[in-house]
Design a protein around this motif. Structure first.
Motif, mmCIF file in Angstrom:
data_model
loop_
_atom_site.group_PDB
_atom_site.id
_atom_site.type_symbol
_atom_site.label_atom_id
_atom_site.label_comp_id
_atom_site.label_asym_id
_atom_site.label_seq_id
_atom_site.Cartn_x
_atom_site.Cartn_y
_atom_site.Cartn_z
ATOM 1 N N PHE A 217 0.909 -0.905 -0.151
ATOM 2 C CA PHE A 217 0.183 -0.159 -0.356
ATOM 3 C C PHE A 217 0.664 1.263 -0.064
ATOM 4 O O PHE A 217 1.194 2.095 -0.890
ATOM 5 N N GLU B 218 1.894 1.676 -3.582
ATOM 6 C CA GLU B 218 1.424 2.183 -4.491
ATOM 7 C C GLU B 218 1.471 3.983 -3.874
ATOM 8 O O GLU B 218 0.862 4.545 -4.994
ATOM 9 N N GLU C 145 -6.950 1.064 5.995
ATOM 10 C CA GLU C 145 -6.931 1.892 4.970
ATOM 11 C C GLU C 145 -7.002 3.591 5.094
ATOM 12 O O GLU C 145 -6.062 4.417 5.854
ATOM 13 N N ILE D 167 -9.527 4.952 1.262
ATOM 14 C CA ILE D 167 -8.932 3.809 0.095
ATOM 15 C C ILE D 167 -9.064 2.218 0.969
ATOM 16 O O ILE D 167 -7.836 2.860 2.459
ATOM 17 N N GLU D 168 -9.095 1.170 0.869
ATOM 18 C CA GLU D 168 -8.887 0.173 1.740
ATOM 19 C C GLU D 168 -8.227 -0.724 0.679
ATOM 20 O O GLU D 168 -8.581 -1.452 -0.631
ATOM 21 N N GLU D 169 -7.542 -1.486 1.386
ATOM 22 C CA GLU D 169 -6.652 -2.568 0.582
ATOM 23 C C GLU D 169 -6.816 -3.583 0.697
ATOM 24 O O GLU D 169 -7.996 -3.866 1.823
ATOM 25 N N ASP E 166 -6.488 -5.162 -4.890
ATOM 26 C CA ASP E 166 -6.458 -4.882 -5.093
ATOM 27 C C ASP E 166 -6.681 -3.469 -4.418
ATOM 28 O O ASP E 166 -6.640 -3.952 -3.280
ATOM 29 N N PHE E 167 -7.379 -2.215 -4.609
ATOM 30 C CA PHE E 167 -7.855 -1.331 -3.567
ATOM 31 C C PHE E 167 -9.295 -0.870 -3.851
ATOM 32 O O PHE E 167 -9.776 -0.873 -5.065
ATOM 33 N N TRP F 34 -11.735 1.760 -3.068
ATOM 34 C CA TRP F 34 -12.335 3.310 -3.449
ATOM 35 C C TRP F 34 -14.096 3.330 -2.335
ATOM 36 O O TRP F 34 -14.382 2.451 -2.954
#
Length: 79
Positions: free
Chosen positions: A8, A11, A38, A51-53, A57-58, A60
Motif C-alpha cells: 500500500f 502504491e 485504510e 481507500i482500503e487495501e 486491489d484497492f 475506493w
C-alpha cells in the motif's frame, strides 16, 4: 495500531495511488490520514473518500453522505 502494508505504501509513493498523494500534498485544504489498514482523505475536516487495501486491489469508498453532512463547499477541480 494504524499501519498500512508495504505494498500500500509503495502504491502511494510510486504506484497507482501516487497521483492522489501528490494532489493531496499540493492542496492545503486536503488531508490524508491512516485509519487502520485504510487511508481516508478529508476536505476541511469532512471525509471525502476512503481507500482500503483488498487482496489484490484497492477498494475506493466515496463518502458523499459524510461530505454532504459537513455542508462544506468543494471547489471545482480537474484531477
Amino acid at each position: 495500531m494504524r499501519k498500512i502494508s508495504e505494498q500500500f505504501k509503495k502504491e502511494l509513493l510510486t504506484g497507482s495511488l501516487h497521483n492522489l498523494l501528490t494532489y493531496v500534498k499540493e492542496d492545503d485544504t486536503l488531508d490524508l490520514e491512516l485509519r487502520g489498514s485504510e487511508i481516508t482523505v478529508y476536505y476541511r475536516g469532512g471525509a471525502l473518500l476512503s481507500i482500503e487495501e483488498k487482496e489484490k486491489d484497492f477498494e475506493w469508498k466515496p463518502l458523499d453522505a459524510e461530505y454532504k453532512k459537513s455542508k462544506t463547499i468543494m471547489p471545482e477541480t480537474s484531477v
